[in-house]
Structure formats: structure tokens, C-alpha cells
Design a protein around this motif. Structure first.
Motif, PDB file in Angstrom:
ATOM      1  N   LYS A   3     -47.883 -30.987   6.135  1.00 42.89           N
ATOM      2  CA  LYS A   3     -48.998 -30.156   5.681  1.00 42.89           C
ATOM      3  C   LYS A   3     -48.463 -28.946   4.896  1.00 42.89           C
ATOM      4  O   LYS A   3     -49.007 -28.557   3.862  1.00 42.89           O
ATOM      5  CB  LYS A   3     -49.799 -29.697   6.900  1.00 42.89           C
ATOM      6  N   TYR A   4     -47.369 -28.380   5.406  1.00 43.16           N
ATOM      7  CA  TYR A   4     -46.770 -27.190   4.802  1.00 43.16           C
ATOM      8  C   TYR A   4     -46.388 -27.445   3.345  1.00 43.16           C
ATOM      9  O   TYR A   4     -46.779 -26.704   2.436  1.00 43.16           O
ATOM     10  CB  TYR A   4     -45.549 -26.812   5.634  1.00 43.16           C
ATOM     11  N   PHE A   5     -45.682 -28.539   3.092  1.00 48.92           N
ATOM     12  CA  PHE A   5     -45.266 -28.822   1.718  1.00 48.92           C
ATOM     13  C   PHE A   5     -46.415 -29.369   0.895  1.00 48.92           C
ATOM     14  O   PHE A   5     -46.495 -29.122  -0.306  1.00 48.92           O
ATOM     15  CB  PHE A   5     -44.079 -29.787   1.714  1.00 48.92           C
ATOM     16  N   GLU A   7     -49.557 -28.508   1.062  1.00 47.71           N
ATOM     17  CA  GLU A   7     -50.345 -27.375   0.562  1.00 47.71           C
ATOM     18  C   GLU A   7     -49.658 -26.725  -0.635  1.00 47.71           C
ATOM     19  O   GLU A   7     -50.305 -26.356  -1.614  1.00 47.71           O
ATOM     20  CB  GLU A   7     -50.537 -26.328   1.670  1.00 47.71           C
ATOM     21  N   LEU A   8     -48.345 -26.620  -0.540  1.00 45.86           N
ATOM     22  CA  LEU A   8     -47.593 -25.986  -1.629  1.00 45.86           C
ATOM     23  C   LEU A   8     -47.759 -26.774  -2.925  1.00 45.86           C
ATOM     24  O   LEU A   8     -48.027 -26.208  -3.983  1.00 45.86           O
ATOM     25  CB  LEU A   8     -46.120 -25.903  -1.236  1.00 45.86           C
ATOM     26  N   LEU A  15     -52.962 -24.702  -9.739  1.00 38.82           N
ATOM     27  CA  LEU A  15     -52.711 -23.516 -10.557  1.00 38.82           C
ATOM     28  C   LEU A  15     -52.335 -23.906 -11.982  1.00 38.82           C
ATOM     29  O   LEU A  15     -52.821 -23.325 -12.959  1.00 38.82           O
ATOM     30  CB  LEU A  15     -51.591 -22.671  -9.946  1.00 38.82           C
ATOM     31  N   GLY A  18     -55.327 -25.083 -13.881  1.00 39.84           N
ATOM     32  CA  GLY A  18     -56.134 -23.947 -14.326  1.00 39.84           C
ATOM     33  C   GLY A  18     -55.537 -23.291 -15.550  1.00 39.84           C
ATOM     34  O   GLY A  18     -56.242 -22.925 -16.495  1.00 39.84           O
TER      35      GLY A  18
ATOM     36  N   THR B 293     -56.723 -16.470 -15.468  1.00 39.21           N
ATOM     37  CA  THR B 293     -56.915 -17.833 -14.982  1.00 39.21           C
ATOM     38  C   THR B 293     -57.265 -17.847 -13.501  1.00 39.21           C
ATOM     39  O   THR B 293     -58.193 -18.527 -13.089  1.00 39.21           O
ATOM     40  CB  THR B 293     -55.642 -18.667 -15.199  1.00 39.21           C
ATOM     41  N   PHE B 294     -56.506 -17.090 -12.712  1.00 41.04           N
ATOM     42  CA  PHE B 294     -56.611 -17.258 -11.267  1.00 41.04           C
ATOM     43  C   PHE B 294     -57.603 -16.280 -10.658  1.00 41.04           C
ATOM     44  O   PHE B 294     -57.616 -15.104 -11.014  1.00 41.04           O
ATOM     45  CB  PHE B 294     -55.248 -17.045 -10.612  1.00 41.04           C
ATOM     46  N   TYR B 309     -44.241 -18.741   2.792  1.00 39.95           N
ATOM     47  CA  TYR B 309     -43.598 -19.519   1.724  1.00 39.95           C
ATOM     48  C   TYR B 309     -42.492 -18.746   1.021  1.00 39.95           C
ATOM     49  O   TYR B 309     -41.351 -19.166   1.010  1.00 39.95           O
ATOM     50  CB  TYR B 309     -44.636 -19.984   0.700  1.00 39.95           C
TER      51      TYR B 309
END
Lengths: 147, 327
Positions: A3-5, A7-8, A15, A18, B293-294, B309
Motif C-alpha cells: 500500500k505504501y509504495f 500510494e506513492l 500529479l 495533471g 496545477t496542484f 515518505y
């Protein structure tokens, strides 16, 4: 850990997606119209206040002063003045008043006219300080080609 | 004349450098505000400023004049002295890092051997200015903004330091001149891509820019820490923010993107300066691009991202770097 990776990676992917959208927008043409200097094209079906139609053959209006529009108007916007000159059979138009403050642009006048003497204009630049500024004499407008 | 000749060289060098730096800061802010508004406009299918000057070129100059002509209002129950000091505190440390910035082989005011640490120390002073501003304003929005800023900066200072440290490990020197000199063969961006990424993300957070602009989140906190500031005091915060952008981008350029290295350009005798500024402004364009953008992150997301992270990744990266360098 998955899950950790996960999500990354999904986050990073979204991003980047976008950013691609905004950079495409950056290089695509602008939609702003710089109003007083540039103007949009007014579509033919646009309903501005009514004006009289010019008969190109005679250079005169087409109105026969029957008064149908005056009677048809649900808001009583029109006031038509006529006179009967000596020696002529028909009445002639002397003034064609439109009170645009009452008009709801329903179009019954345009439809009811037996000779097609009035039509919608493309006039949308309307602003004023008094009601009287929107009381037009359409006959005068036709002669001066502006209202 | 003997007297002047006997003065130490820094006696002339520093004032000249500072004058140049301060003018650079103001010109940079003028350019950046204009670019920001233009780029923002075009990313939203608009034109941006168009009225003052050719394509709105003089818009920012006019805005600066307007800000200067405005009254400085100090709220009734604010701490007057701190309230007045805060904008200066925000602006001065933002200017100082340029003293050690290597713009070109010979264009560096002083090359101190702890350049990286000096810059980081000066950059983190900005937080204190924000906190002083928020506290002295005696305004709940200002205080909330300041508190957010402090916790955000504590969270993001660590990955910045750790990622710069892995670059320093590779070079073996804290001096920016040495770091740039090392990159003649290969840019550190290629050796340390993860460190560059972590540094850049956290430095966006350090400058309090979108998507990490929680200290001045206008939809929640009106204007955050500078709610009560008007006129030139507000302008100094604004200037500080854009200068901070320039500082973090030029550190990224110097440490990771090879500084002034680049093939010699035709017609430019001083192509190294041009290269440095090109790289720096490219990074700033990236920052503007991020901003438009964000959407703004939520506060827990902001802190989670740093602690879960960025910091673990930069620690692992640092460890691997240390092992490889030792081998």
C-alpha cells in the motif's frame, strides 16, 4: 508495504497527468476576448430590440401603418402615429415609438407583421442612466441608421 | 591613495556585491510576479495582465508603486515593535544567501567553506520572521498561519538537509564553489536523482508555495501570517517569498544541475552566467507550473508526506551514498 509504495506511484502518476493537462492548456489558444477592442460575432438568431427593415428598392421602410404589431404586443411597447395626407389612399407612418423597458423580446410583433417591416437587431451594447434612454423612435433610427 | 590600496579586498567586494544582489532581488521579483501572472493566465486559457505597457509588462512596476504609496497600518493591540521588525526579518535573510552563490567562475562574492550550511541557516531564519509576524499581529488567522508555517518548516527542513548532505558526501566539500567545480564531468542530478527530487519537493514546501501554501491559505485563513500587513510591509513579505524561490532554485542549480557549467553559447562572452540563470529560471517555471496545477494539500497529508515518505527516502539515500562513497 504494498500500500505504501502503491500510494506513492498512483500519487506521482496523477500529479504528472495533471501537469500534462496544464502544460497543454498553456500552449493552447486563449479564449479571452479583449472586449472593447475585440468583439464576438453575434449569431443571426440573436434577439436585440426590434428595428425597422429597410426596403432596398425604395430606400424607405416597409411599414404600411396597419397597427397590427401595436395590437399584438402583449406588453404595449409600441405606439404608432399615422396621418392621412390629402389625395392619398393609404395612411402614412409619422412615428414608430418603441418602449424597450417593457419589451420581453417575445417576438409576436415580428411574427404578426403582414409585410415583414420589423426584425430583431444585433444591438447588445445597451446601458443608460434614465428610462427615457430606452424609448426609441424606430423611424428616426432607420433614417439615422443608429439608435 | 596608499590608505585605499591597503584596505582588504573584501572591503570593496562586499558592498558592491550586496548592491548588485539587492538590485537582482528586486528585478527578480518584478520579473517573477509578471511571469507568474502571465503563466497562470495562459494555463487557464486567459491572457493575464494586458493593459499597462506592452502586454502588461509594466503591471508589476505599477503594483509596486501602488504598494509603496499605501499606509502602513499597525493594529491597535498588535505588538508594535515586533510587528514592524517582522517584514525586515523576512526580507534580509532571503537576500544574504546570494553572497555565497556561485553565479559564474569569477562571479561569487565570497566562497566560504561552509557555503551550503550558511544558505540553509539563512533560509530557515525566514520561518522565524513568519512566526514573529503571526504572533505580533494579534490576529487568530495570522497566528494559525504562523503555527502551520513553523510545523511545516520543521517537517521539511530535514529532507532538505539530508538530500543536500548526500550531494555533499559525493563531493566531499561544503563550499558551493567546490560543488559546482566537481560537476564539470557529470552533474550531480545524474548521480543523485532521488536527492534532487526530494530536495526540490521539500524546497517548494519551504518557500510556502502551492501546493504547500497552508500558512497563507486564503480560503481558510484570509491571508495567513500577513493578514494584518499592508503596503510596503506586505510587499517585503512578498519580495521575500519570491527571493526565497530564487534562492532554492539556484541552490538546486548549483548543487544538482551543474551550476554554471554548460557548453559555451555563441555571442555570449559570459555564457556561464546565462547558463546559471537559465537553469534557475527553468526551476522557477516548474514551481509556477506546480502552483497552477496542484490543489492545496490538507495539513495531515502535508505532514504525512514529509515524515512517511520524504524523510525515510532521504535517509536511505544518504545511507547508500555514504556506503558507496566509503567503498
Amino acid at each position: 508495504m504494498k500500500k505504501y509504495f502503491g500510494e506513492l506511484f498512483t500519487g506521482a502518476k496523477s500529479l504528472i497527468e495533471g501537469m500534462i493537462i496544464t502544460i497543454k492548456a498553456f500552449f493552447s489558444p486563449v479564449v479571452t476576448v479583449q472586449y472593447p477592442r475585440e468583439k464576438n460575432i453575434i449569431p443571426d438568431a440573436y434577439r436585440g430590440h426590434v428595428v425597422m427593415v429597410l426596403n432596398e428598392k425604395t430606400g424607405e421602410h416597409k411599414c404600411i401603418a396597419c397597427g397590427t404589431c401595436e395590437r399584438a404586443c402583449p406588453s404595449n411597447c409600441f405606439k404608432i402615429l399615422t396621418e392621412k395626407k390629402e389625395g392619398e389612399k393609404k395612411k402614412t407612418l409619422t412615428a414608430f415609438y418603441l418602449d424597450f423597458t417593457k419589451c420581453s423580446l417575445c417576438g409576436i410583433c415580428v411574427e404578426s407583421c403582414p409585410v415583414g417591416a420589423i426584425e430583431y437587431s444585433n444591438e447588445y451594447n445597451l446601458a443608460g442612466f434614465t428610462k427615457e434612454e430606452f424609448h426609441y423612435d424606430l423611424l428616426k433610427c432607420l433614417k439615422e441608421t443608429s439608435c | 591613495m596608499d590608505f585605499i590600496a591597503n584596505l582588504p579586498p573584501h572591503f570593496f567586494r562586499i558592498p558592491i556585491a550586496l548592491t548588485l544582489v539587492i538590485s537582482l532581488v528586486f528585478i527578480n521579483a518584478l520579473i517573477m510576479v509578471y511571469l507568474e501572472r502571465k503563466i497562470a493566465g495562459h494555463m487557464q486559457f486567459r491572457l493575464g495582465p494586458m493593459e499597462v505597457g506592452w502586454h502588461g509588462l509594466l503591471q508589476t512596476a505599477i503594483d509596486a508603486v501602488k504598494l509603496m504609496s499605501k499606509q502602513l497600518i499597525v493594529p491597535d493591540k498588535a505588538h508594535t515593535r515586533l510587528f514592524r521588525i517582522a517584514p525586515l526579518l523576512a526580507f534580509t535573510p532571503a537576500v544574504l544567501p546570494f553572497a555565497v552563490m556561485p553565479f559564474a567562475p569569477n562571479l561569487q562574492a565570497v566562497d566560504i567553506n561552509i557555503g551550503v550550511i550558511f544558505i540553509i541557516a539563512m533560509a530557515s531564519l525566514n520561518v522565524m520572521a513568519i512566526f514573529v509576524a503571526g504572533w505580533a499581529s494579534n490576529n487568530k488567522y495570522a497566528l494559525l498561519g504562523a503555527m502551520r508555517s513553523v510545523s511545516q518548516n520543521i517537517a521539511y527542513e530535514i529532507p532538505v538537509l539530508l538530500s543536500l548532505l548526500s550531494a555533499v558526501f559525493v563531493v566531499g566539500s561544503f563550499s558551493l564553489g567546490d560543488i559546482v567545480g566537481y560537476q564539470g564531468k557529470i552533474w550531480l542530478f545524474i548521480v543523485q536523482p532521488l536527492a534532487f527530487l526530494i530536495y526540490f519537493v521539500s524546497s517548494v514546501a519551504e518557500t510556502n508555495r502551492a501546493p504547500f501554501d497552508l500558512p497563507e491559505a486564503e480560503s481558510e485563513l484570509t491571508a495567513g501570517f500577513h493578514t494584518e500587513y499592508s503596503g510596503m510591509a506586505f510587499a517585503l513579505f512578498f519580495l521575500g517569498e519570491y527571493t526565497e524561490m530564487f534562492v532554492v532554485s539556484s541552490i538546486a542549480t548549483a548543487v544538482f544541475l551543474g551550476g554554471w557549467h554548460g557548453f559555451p553559447l555563441p555571442f555570449f562572452e559570459y555564457s556561464s552566467v546565462v547558463w546559471f540563470l537559465l537553469k534557475t529560471y527553468f526551476l522557477m517555471f516548474l514551481m509556477i507550473w506546480f502552483r497552477w496545477t496542484f490543489p492545496r494539500v490538507r495539513f495531515d497529508q502535508l505532514l504525512n508526506f514529509s515524515w512517511k515518505y520524504l524523510i525515510p527516502f532521504s535517509l536511505v539515500n544518504l545511507l547508500i551514498t555514504a556506503v558507496v562513497v566509503k567503498l
